[in-house]
Design a protein around this motif. Structure first.
Motif, short mmCIF file in Angstrom:
data_model
loop_
_atom_site.label_atom_id
_atom_site.label_comp_id
_atom_site.label_asym_id
_atom_site.label_seq_id
_atom_site.Cartn_x
_atom_site.Cartn_y
_atom_site.Cartn_z
N ILE A 118 1.19 -1.16 0.27
CA ILE A 118 0.10 0.05 0.02
C ILE A 118 0.64 1.22 -0.11
CG2 ILE A 118 -1.67 1.16 0.75
CD1 ILE A 118 -2.65 -1.20 1.97
N TYR A 119 1.80 1.24 1.07
CA TYR A 119 2.99 2.26 0.82
C TYR A 119 3.37 2.26 -0.60
CZ TYR A 119 2.03 2.35 6.14
OH TYR A 119 1.25 2.11 7.35
N ALA A 120 4.25 1.07 -1.38
CA ALA A 120 4.34 1.39 -2.28
C ALA A 120 3.66 2.25 -3.28
CB ALA A 120 5.07 0.08 -3.02
N LEU A 121 2.74 1.81 -3.41
CA LEU A 121 1.73 2.51 -4.47
C LEU A 121 1.10 3.61 -4.44
CD1 LEU A 121 -0.33 2.12 -7.22
CD2 LEU A 121 -2.02 1.59 -5.70
N ILE A 122 1.25 4.91 -2.89
CA ILE A 122 0.97 5.55 -2.58
C ILE A 122 2.21 6.61 -2.65
CG2 ILE A 122 0.07 6.82 -0.96
CD1 ILE A 122 -2.02 5.32 -0.21
N ALA A 123 2.93 5.84 -2.55
CA ALA A 123 4.61 6.64 -2.24
C ALA A 123 4.89 7.17 -3.74
CB ALA A 123 5.61 5.56 -1.87
N VAL A 124 4.21 5.74 -4.96
CA VAL A 124 5.32 5.91 -6.39
C VAL A 124 3.98 7.34 -6.98
CG1 VAL A 124 4.42 5.58 -8.53
CG2 VAL A 124 5.32 3.89 -6.41
N LEU A 125 2.43 7.05 -6.32
CA LEU A 125 1.16 8.44 -6.89
C LEU A 125 1.64 9.29 -6.19
CD1 LEU A 125 -1.72 6.05 -6.74
CD2 LEU A 125 -0.59 6.54 -9.04
#
Length: 223
Positions: free
Chosen positions: A133-140
């Motif tokens: 979850i953190y990885a996806l939001i960090a990319v965005l």
């Protein structure tokens, strides 16, 4: 000076009126870039031809998304999985509006809150691991920060980047659709990997090509 001469002077470069119009056009383009709309939003916006104000729909979309998330996100086939479609229908038709209203600057932050909030709450509720979850939001977050910083230097992201990135609505719809099949962790991992490669590689390539990634922010009033 005659009335006709006065009218023509308004459009002359360098006049206060022309500078005001240029600043308004820049702000409008900036806000529309900050929205990060994908193909679906753009298509709906073309149908409305910029006639619908963006703020009311964005506020209603945020409220409904919050209600659907609170209603229950722990099981498959929950109403929360339909929130992206509702948000798209409420905000998409206004994507072509110039966003020149007094409070239209609130629209991009509201859309970010809808997207980030939805991805976080749905992911945690359906057992997606926190790192994914953190990885996806960090990319965005990186993509959106890069868009803000780039536009301040007049380096506008290409339209294909927004299309390839699916737009905020496309990403939410992908997650919701895969969530119906119970493979949500796979969706988060795949999106994080794909978008990470897309956004980071395109960003680095642009900064290297232009030679302007030196941390110096150009004043908005400069060309």
């Amino acid at each position: 000076m005659t009335a006709m001469a006065e009218d023509s002077a308004i459009n002359e470069p360098g006049t206060p009126e022309a500078e005001t119009q240029g600043a308004a056009a820049f702000a409008s383009r900036q806000l529309r870039a900050f929205r990060d709309d994908g193909p679906l939003c753009v298509a709906l916006g073309r149908l409305s031809r910029g006639q619908l104000p963006p703020l009311p729909g964005a506020v209603i979309a945020a409220v409904i998304t919050g209600v659907l998330l609170v209603a229950g996100v722990g099981d498959q086939n929950t109403p929360a999985l339909f929130a992206p479609a509702v948000a798209l229908l409420l905000t998409g038709p206004a994507s072509s509006h110039p966003h020149n209203g007094r409070l239209d600057w609130l629209v991009p932050p509201i859309i970010r809150a809808i997207e980030y909030g939805y991805l976080a709450v749905l992911g945690f509720a359906q057992g997606v691991s926190a790192p994914l979850i953190y990885a996806l939001i960090a990319v965005l977050a990186y993509h959106h920060y890069d868009t803000v910083y780039r536009t301040r230097q007049r380096l506008w992201p290409q339209d294909w980047v927004f299309r390839a990135g699916l737009g905020w609505e496309g990403r939410m719809l992908v997650v919701a659709f895969v969530g119906l099949s119970g493979l949500l962790p796979f969706a988060y991992a795949a999106l994080a990997a794909y978008l990470g490669v897309l956004f980071v590689s395109e960003s680095v390539t642009t900064w290297l090509r232009t030679g302007r990634g030196n941390g110096v922010i150009v004043d908005l009033e400069e060309d």
